[in-house]
Write an enzyme that holds these catalytic residues in place. Structure first.
Site, PDB file in Angstrom:
ATOM      1  N   GLU A  38       1.497   0.877 -15.555  1.00 39.80           N
ATOM      2  CA  GLU A  38       1.310   1.328 -16.929  1.00 39.80           C
ATOM      3  C   GLU A  38       1.780   0.281 -17.923  1.00 39.80           C
ATOM      4  O   GLU A  38       1.066  -0.050 -18.886  1.00 39.80           O
ATOM      5  CB  GLU A  38       2.070   2.637 -17.157  1.00 39.80           C
ATOM      6  N   ASP A  47      -0.713  -1.785 -20.504  1.00 42.42           N
ATOM      7  CA  ASP A  47      -0.552  -1.714 -21.950  1.00 42.42           C
ATOM      8  C   ASP A  47      -0.381  -3.101 -22.569  1.00 42.42           C
ATOM      9  O   ASP A  47      -1.060  -3.457 -23.538  1.00 42.42           O
ATOM     10  CB  ASP A  47       0.654  -0.844 -22.301  1.00 42.42           C
ATOM     11  N   SER A  97      -4.821   5.940 -20.909  1.00 40.80           N
ATOM     12  CA  SER A  97      -3.762   4.939 -21.040  1.00 40.80           C
ATOM     13  C   SER A  97      -4.346   3.551 -21.254  1.00 40.80           C
ATOM     14  O   SER A  97      -3.662   2.664 -21.757  1.00 40.80           O
ATOM     15  CB  SER A  97      -2.880   4.916 -19.791  1.00 40.80           C
ATOM     16  N   GLY A 106     -22.059  13.390 -33.890  1.00 38.00           N
ATOM     17  CA  GLY A 106     -20.904  13.679 -34.729  1.00 38.00           C
ATOM     18  C   GLY A 106     -19.641  13.788 -33.900  1.00 38.00           C
ATOM     19  O   GLY A 106     -19.589  13.402 -32.719  1.00 38.00           O
TER      20      GLY A 106
END
Length: 590
Positions: free
Chosen positions: A298, A302, A509, A570
């Protein structure tokens, strides 16, 4: 156009309980009908076991703070972009002197020395250490040790706590008490890619057309790199100019997720060669570590993708402890405060803060006590008022993760949205996959909050979607709730270097840091031209920003034994407004 104040819902269940003090008459503040799902009773802590109690005092002018947030975030308002200073925010969230006085009187009545109490800069949070027995007397509560049945994690919590009735108007929340949430990483795929191959140059024979007619390598349909994202979302060729003018991006890290510097360099060498020898700055919050021998998927995902998109913009990784340290004995674990609170209190105490943030963590909204969620949401409002754009992964459970059942004792089936993405003061990011065309990916979690009402900025975008849904899922979601996600980005097939090898990773993530990277580039353009950063995004996104998104028309997010919602024209509860077009947004916001 002025976006009105969103009313906060105040939780105060006035069920009388045993009088715990001759001075104060007590009433229940929060309780669970049953032990929260996934937890079981494990034991009883010793009466002298220390507990770090944190009290969130009622903020005297919180409504004024939220009103100011909407003024500075509304592109049609004359105050747009005139963000508040740290001291201005603190003056609005400080408690009334009467609140401090009556709470101090209550603490002293239980023998607490006020000199041992610590205060946040605005004095809206008090913290101190006391024995469990004293906490039980103060809160008319009984603490136990609970074990999580899957992870074996131990926490000391109570199923119910009470406050003197005279204090209900002065105290928002006390922790640790009834918080049982287990923060989750928003990651769904974890596939080892042994080839490590990527497409970093355009092959005219192996390309597809992107939404703006751009040529994109066909391999980007399944193998996502920074180059793919730059081409798809229109940032290719943009060179950040405000790195020396204060533009920064922050990445919040929890759950012992550590960013690895060697992996980052390997990632640069393969996927962003011009960024080699750049690095991310690691900031420890509340003793957070960054163990280089334990690279985190993770954390690496990131940081590799925020920096891969924003280089040479400074990237800051905040490592905050999110799990308890070594267990002291068989029934009594040491305590950690909830990490969102730790991180927010740290950030809000700093004078110089990043303009853009991404967080790839969250949990089912219902697992957070409502008073706690409302209070934390208000802290994100403070960050937005100071000019921070805050992105959160919308979740990886389709329309609901876990059992899809309510935890109020009724066991009703209910679509489960993820908090903090449901907070109206953050931007929830859903996920797509493929590029010709992009589609909403099955795990992209979307839906409607139970805790927070629909904000005014969604009043034009959301009702048409609800009309299309009709009565299909009546009773399974709250149509009057804050709707998520707000936007989306690719979230499948990201090439991430972990432990020296390339792995293919997916989840919202991946989407959140991707969208945050694009927001950071938009901030870069504004700061370089002498304009303020964007701050809280949503009022702008749902008004002048709509044309800066590619509407996603395909995909759905099944869950809770249903096919979930459909992506449609939309806004929709799979992909929100769609995926960003940097060039159009840059033109709109320039």
């Amino acid at each position: 156009m002025i976006f009105p104040l969103i009313p906060f819902v105040v939780v105060a269940t006035l069920a009388l309980s045993t009088v715990a003090s001759p001075i104060f008459e007590y009433a229940v503040k929060h309780s669970w009908a049953t032990t929260p799902l996934g937890w079981e009773h494990h034991g009883t802590p010793a009466p002298d076991h220390p507990i770090d109690l944190r009290i969130g005092l009622r903020q005297d002018k919180i409504d004024d703070l939220i009103d100011a947030l909407y003024r500075v975030s509304d592109p049609f308002h004359s105050d747009y972009g005139q963000h508040l200073s740290k001291s201005e925010v603190e003056s609005l969230v400080a408690p009334h002197p009467t609140t401090l006085s009556i709470v101090h009187e209550w603490l002293e009545s239980h023998g607490i020395d006020l000199s041992s109490v610590s205060y946040s800069p605005a004095q809206d949070w008090l913290s101190f250490r006391i024995p469990i027995a004293t906490a039980e007397e103060m809160l008319s509560a009984k603490y136990h040790t609970f074990r999580h049945t899957e992870s074996d994690e131990l926490v000391v919590r109570t199923l119910s706590y009470s406050l003197p009735k005279q204090l209900l108007a002065h105290i928002d929340v006390i922790q640790p008490t009834t918080m049982f949430d287990r923060m989750n990483k928003m990651r769904t795929n974890y596939i080892l890619d042994t080839s490590g191959s990527s497409a970093t140059t355009i092959d005219p024979g192996l390309t597809v057309k992107g939404p703006a007619g751009q040529d994109i390598p066909l391999s980007c349909n399944t193998t996502v790199t920074p180059y793919c994202l730059q081409l798809l979302y229109g940032t290719a060729g943009y060179v950040p100019q405000a790195a020396d003018k204060g533009n920064k991006i922050g990445i919040a890290g929890y759950l012992e997720q550590f960013v690895n510097f060697e992996d980052l360099q390997l990632f640069f060498s393969q996927f962003r060669p011009d960024a080699e020898r750049a690095n991310v700055t690691v900031v420890s919050v509340d003793g957070g570590l960054n163990n280089q021998s334990v690279p985190g998927v993770e954390a690496n995902l990131d940081c590799q993708y925020t920096e891969g998109l924003t280089y040479p913009t400074p990237n800051i990784y905040y490592t905050t402890p999110g799990t308890a340290p070594t267990i002291n004995d068989s029934v009594t674990p040491p305590q950690r405060d909830e990490p969102y609170l730790d991180w927010l209190n740290y950030i809000l105490s700093q004078e110089d803060i990043p303009q853009t943030y991404t967080t790839s963590y969250g949990g089912d909204e219902q697992t957070f006590p409502m008073d706690w969620a409302v209070r934390v949401c208000g802290m994100f409002a403070q960050l937005g008022a100071r000019g921070g754009s805050v992105m959160f992964s919308s979740g990886d459970g389709g329309v609901g993760a876990g059992t899809c059942q309510t935890n109020d004792g009724t066991n009703r089936t209910l679509f489960q949205p993820v908090f903090p993405a449901t907070c109206p003061f953050v931007t929830g990011v859903g996920a797509t996959y493929q590029i010709a065309p992009e589609k909403g990916v099955y795990f992209s979690q979307g839906g409607f909050s139970v805790y927070f009402p629909r904000p005014a900025y969604q009043n034009m975008a959301v009702p048409p979607f609800l009309q299309k849904v009709g009565t299909t899922y009546t009773g399974l979601f709250n149509p009057a709730g804050r709707a998520v996600p707000d936007v989306s980005a690719l979230g499948l097939g990201f090439q991430v270097v972990v432990g020296g090898a390339v792995e293919s990773v997916g989840g919202t993530s991946a989407s959140s840091p991707t969208f945050a990277g694009i927001v950071s580039l938009l901030n870069d353009q504004r700061i370089a031209s002498g304009k303020p950063p964007l701050g809280f995004l949503n009022p702008m996104l749902y008004s002048i920003g709509v044309s800066g998104f590619t509407d996603i028309l395909l995909g759905n997010n099944p869950g809770c034994n249903t096919s979930g919602f459909n992506a449609t024209e939309g806004w929709d509860a799979v992909t929100g407004l769609g995926t960003p077009n940097f060039q159009v947004l840059k033109s709109i916001l320039g």
